[in-house]
Scaffold this motif. Sequence first.
Motif, PDB file in Angstrom:
ATOM      1  N   PRO A   1      29.583  29.053  37.519  1.00 40.64           N
ATOM      2  CA  PRO A   1      29.000  28.898  36.172  1.00 40.64           C
ATOM      3  C   PRO A   1      29.838  29.631  35.105  1.00 40.64           C
ATOM      4  O   PRO A   1      30.437  30.680  35.376  1.00 40.64           O
ATOM      5  CB  PRO A   1      27.614  29.545  36.306  1.00 40.64           C
ATOM      6  CG  PRO A   1      27.339  29.607  37.770  1.00 40.64           C
ATOM      7  CD  PRO A   1      28.666  29.772  38.420  1.00 40.64           C
ATOM      8  N   ASP A   2      29.895  29.107  33.937  1.00 39.52           N
ATOM      9  CA  ASP A   2      30.527  29.752  32.780  1.00 39.52           C
ATOM     10  C   ASP A   2      31.986  30.119  33.012  1.00 39.52           C
ATOM     11  O   ASP A   2      32.488  31.138  32.491  1.00 39.52           O
ATOM     12  CB  ASP A   2      29.741  31.001  32.357  1.00 39.52           C
ATOM     13  CG  ASP A   2      28.326  30.663  31.926  1.00 39.52           C
ATOM     14  OD1 ASP A   2      28.151  29.703  31.161  1.00 39.52           O
ATOM     15  OD2 ASP A   2      27.396  31.346  32.402  1.00 39.52           O
ATOM     16  N   GLY A   3      32.672  29.346  33.843  1.00 39.35           N
ATOM     17  CA  GLY A   3      34.102  29.574  34.052  1.00 39.35           C
ATOM     18  C   GLY A   3      34.445  30.932  34.625  1.00 39.35           C
ATOM     19  O   GLY A   3      35.532  31.459  34.370  1.00 39.35           O
ATOM     20  N   GLY A   4      33.543  31.520  35.377  1.00 35.96           N
ATOM     21  CA  GLY A   4      33.805  32.812  36.008  1.00 35.96           C
ATOM     22  C   GLY A   4      33.449  34.006  35.150  1.00 35.96           C
ATOM     23  O   GLY A   4      33.661  35.153  35.570  1.00 35.96           O
ATOM     24  N   ALA A   5      32.887  33.776  33.967  1.00 32.92           N
ATOM     25  CA  ALA A   5      32.577  34.893  33.067  1.00 32.92           C
ATOM     26  C   ALA A   5      31.524  35.828  33.662  1.00 32.92           C
ATOM     27  O   ALA A   5      31.478  37.005  33.315  1.00 32.92           O
ATOM     28  CB  ALA A   5      32.097  34.360  31.721  1.00 32.92           C
ATOM     29  N   LEU A   6      30.678  35.294  34.538  1.00 34.60           N
ATOM     30  CA  LEU A   6      29.598  36.102  35.127  1.00 34.60           C
ATOM     31  C   LEU A   6      29.859  36.411  36.600  1.00 34.60           C
ATOM     32  O   LEU A   6      28.925  36.742  37.338  1.00 34.60           O
ATOM     33  CB  LEU A   6      28.268  35.377  34.965  1.00 34.60           C
ATOM     34  CG  LEU A   6      27.849  35.064  33.526  1.00 34.60           C
ATOM     35  CD1 LEU A   6      26.531  34.301  33.509  1.00 34.60           C
ATOM     36  CD2 LEU A   6      27.731  36.348  32.708  1.00 34.60           C
ATOM     37  N   ALA A   7      31.111  36.312  37.026  1.00 36.39           N
ATOM     38  CA  ALA A   7      31.432  36.607  38.430  1.00 36.39           C
ATOM     39  C   ALA A   7      30.993  38.027  38.793  1.00 36.39           C
ATOM     40  O   ALA A   7      31.244  38.975  38.050  1.00 36.39           O
ATOM     41  CB  ALA A   7      32.932  36.448  38.651  1.00 36.39           C
ATOM     42  N   SER A   8      30.354  38.162  39.951  1.00 43.20           N
ATOM     43  CA  SER A   8      29.777  39.448  40.350  1.00 43.20           C
ATOM     44  C   SER A   8      30.836  40.411  40.874  1.00 43.20           C
ATOM     45  O   SER A   8      31.432  40.166  41.926  1.00 43.20           O
ATOM     46  CB  SER A   8      28.724  39.235  41.436  1.00 43.20           C
ATOM     47  OG  SER A   8      28.343  40.460  42.012  1.00 43.20           O
ATOM     48  N   PRO A   9      31.087  41.524  40.200  1.00 45.80           N
ATOM     49  CA  PRO A   9      32.062  42.497  40.715  1.00 45.80           C
ATOM     50  C   PRO A   9      31.575  43.163  41.990  1.00 45.80           C
ATOM     51  O   PRO A   9      32.378  43.547  42.845  1.00 45.80           O
ATOM     52  CB  PRO A   9      32.214  43.503  39.565  1.00 45.80           C
ATOM     53  CG  PRO A   9      30.956  43.370  38.770  1.00 45.80           C
ATOM     54  CD  PRO A   9      30.527  41.944  38.896  1.00 45.80           C
ATOM     55  N   ASN A  10      30.251  43.317  42.126  1.00 46.73           N
ATOM     56  CA  ASN A  10      29.730  43.943  43.334  1.00 46.73           C
ATOM     57  C   ASN A  10      29.969  43.061  44.551  1.00 46.73           C
ATOM     58  O   ASN A  10      30.442  43.520  45.593  1.00 46.73           O
ATOM     59  CB  ASN A  10      28.240  44.228  43.185  1.00 46.73           C
ATOM     60  CG  ASN A  10      27.691  44.983  44.385  1.00 46.73           C
ATOM     61  OD1 ASN A  10      28.092  46.103  44.669  1.00 46.73           O
ATOM     62  ND2 ASN A  10      26.772  44.353  45.110  1.00 46.73           N
ATOM     63  N   LEU A  11      29.669  41.758  44.436  1.00 46.85           N
ATOM     64  CA  LEU A  11      29.914  40.850  45.556  1.00 46.85           C
ATOM     65  C   LEU A  11      31.404  40.740  45.857  1.00 46.85           C
ATOM     66  O   LEU A  11      31.805  40.657  47.019  1.00 46.85           O
ATOM     67  CB  LEU A  11      29.324  39.469  45.258  1.00 46.85           C
ATOM     68  CG  LEU A  11      27.806  39.338  45.365  1.00 46.85           C
ATOM     69  CD1 LEU A  11      27.359  37.966  44.870  1.00 46.85           C
ATOM     70  CD2 LEU A  11      27.345  39.560  46.811  1.00 46.85           C
ATOM     71  N   PHE A  12      32.229  40.725  44.808  1.00 48.33           N
ATOM     72  CA  PHE A  12      33.671  40.601  45.007  1.00 48.33           C
ATOM     73  C   PHE A  12      34.206  41.712  45.909  1.00 48.33           C
ATOM     74  O   PHE A  12      35.122  41.498  46.721  1.00 48.33           O
ATOM     75  CB  PHE A  12      34.401  40.627  43.661  1.00 48.33           C
ATOM     76  CG  PHE A  12      35.888  40.543  43.788  1.00 48.33           C
ATOM     77  CD1 PHE A  12      36.506  39.338  44.111  1.00 48.33           C
ATOM     78  CD2 PHE A  12      36.683  41.663  43.602  1.00 48.33           C
ATOM     79  CE1 PHE A  12      37.889  39.254  44.236  1.00 48.33           C
ATOM     80  CE2 PHE A  12      38.066  41.586  43.733  1.00 48.33           C
ATOM     81  CZ  PHE A  12      38.672  40.380  44.046  1.00 48.33           C
ATOM     82  N   ALA A  13      33.642  42.892  45.800  1.00 49.95           N
ATOM     83  CA  ALA A  13      34.101  44.033  46.598  1.00 49.95           C
ATOM     84  C   ALA A  13      33.873  43.839  48.084  1.00 49.95           C
ATOM     85  O   ALA A  13      34.482  44.531  48.904  1.00 49.95           O
ATOM     86  CB  ALA A  13      33.394  45.305  46.140  1.00 49.95           C
ATOM     87  N   TYR A  14      33.026  42.878  48.452  1.00 51.17           N
ATOM     88  CA  TYR A  14      32.680  42.668  49.863  1.00 51.17           C
ATOM     89  C   TYR A  14      33.105  41.302  50.369  1.00 51.17           C
ATOM     90  O   TYR A  14      32.565  40.800  51.363  1.00 51.17           O
ATOM     91  CB  TYR A  14      31.179  42.886  50.057  1.00 51.17           C
ATOM     92  CG  TYR A  14      30.751  44.274  49.657  1.00 51.17           C
ATOM     93  CD1 TYR A  14      31.136  45.379  50.406  1.00 51.17           C
ATOM     94  CD2 TYR A  14      30.011  44.488  48.496  1.00 51.17           C
ATOM     95  CE1 TYR A  14      30.788  46.663  50.017  1.00 51.17           C
ATOM     96  CE2 TYR A  14      29.666  45.767  48.095  1.00 51.17           C
ATOM     97  CZ  TYR A  14      30.051  46.847  48.865  1.00 51.17           C
ATOM     98  OH  TYR A  14      29.719  48.127  48.478  1.00 51.17           O
ATOM     99  N   THR A  15      34.090  40.682  49.719  1.00 54.56           N
ATOM    100  CA  THR A  15      34.559  39.372  50.144  1.00 54.56           C
ATOM    101  C   THR A  15      35.717  39.448  51.136  1.00 54.56           C
ATOM    102  O   THR A  15      36.445  38.479  51.336  1.00 54.56           O
ATOM    103  CB  THR A  15      34.983  38.518  48.921  1.00 54.56           C
ATOM    104  OG1 THR A  15      35.913  39.256  48.138  1.00 54.56           O
ATOM    105  CG2 THR A  15      33.777  38.152  48.077  1.00 54.56           C
ATOM    106  N   LEU A  16      35.889  40.589  51.778  1.00 50.57           N
ATOM    107  CA  LEU A  16      36.825  40.751  52.884  1.00 50.57           C
ATOM    108  C   LEU A  16      36.034  41.201  54.110  1.00 50.57           C
ATOM    109  O   LEU A  16      35.177  42.091  54.017  1.00 50.57           O
ATOM    110  CB  LEU A  16      37.898  41.793  52.564  1.00 50.57           C
ATOM    111  CG  LEU A  16      38.904  41.433  51.467  1.00 50.57           C
ATOM    112  CD1 LEU A  16      39.803  42.627  51.174  1.00 50.57           C
ATOM    113  CD2 LEU A  16      39.733  40.230  51.872  1.00 50.57           C
ATOM    114  N   SER A  17      36.337  40.597  55.244  1.00 55.48           N
ATOM    115  CA  SER A  17      35.558  40.902  56.453  1.00 55.48           C
ATOM    116  C   SER A  17      35.735  42.328  56.951  1.00 55.48           C
ATOM    117  O   SER A  17      34.898  42.823  57.714  1.00 55.48           O
ATOM    118  CB  SER A  17      35.943  39.926  57.571  1.00 55.48           C
ATOM    119  OG  SER A  17      35.577  38.609  57.249  1.00 55.48           O
TER     120      SER A  17
END
Length: 244
Positions: free
Chosen positions: A103-119
């Motif tokens: 949504p919104d071209g990534g403007a609301l991408a979650s920084p918290n979730l991003f930190a856990y996108t590596l196994s």
Amino acid sequence: MKAWVLGIGWVSAAGIGRGRRGDRFAMAAGELPELSRRDIFTEPYPRFGRLDDFSRLGLAGIALALNDAGLDRWEQKRNIGIFAGTTRGCLETDRAYYDTVIPDGGALASPNLFAYTLSNTFLGEAAIRFGLAGSNLVLNDSDPAAFSALRLALESLAWGEAPLMLAGICDLPPAAGAAGASGRPPGAVFLVLSRERSASVPPLAEIALDAAGAVSVDAAGVADWPGLVQACLQPEEEIGRDCP
């Protein structure tokens, strides 16, 4: 190659457990228990509540195993490594993150979730929390019965890379309708392995790896992780009561 099992910890649909407490172990399809900090840690640990589900599950399994072996307290960093196998990794976290990116071209991408996108994120969390300075690696298991993490841990011990290693598996249930659902039941289970037999902590079992790659527990062959853990566990009255 062989090693001694000093502790076991797990989270499965059947519940949360440790080997020396005589808890019932089972891994089957179903919902995993909701994990709170109080289930795993006695002291405050604010970061635990911020972890994604995959990282929280893996960290819980490691913490329970270290506690079972009496190795959860530390003052100086220890040369202890971690190898973990997974069939799906943090795929569900990745999906949840991209749901915030679209949504919104990534403007609301979650920084918290991003930190856990590596196994392997939860391995770093475990290393920080428990002062573990050894090698760590997450391996993708295409075969649900694979012992890849255990084999690498046993090899690392045999080569003298560390005196102690953690080896285990970690998998969330697949999301509804997700393709490629694994045949491995959801949950996390970790073993603390020692190159030498401990004089202070009677081992739960002896694990061996033969030249053909077959794994055995106390000289009896095992075919998968649930069978391996069942073979390691002993009746409560046989476990040393002076152990942690």
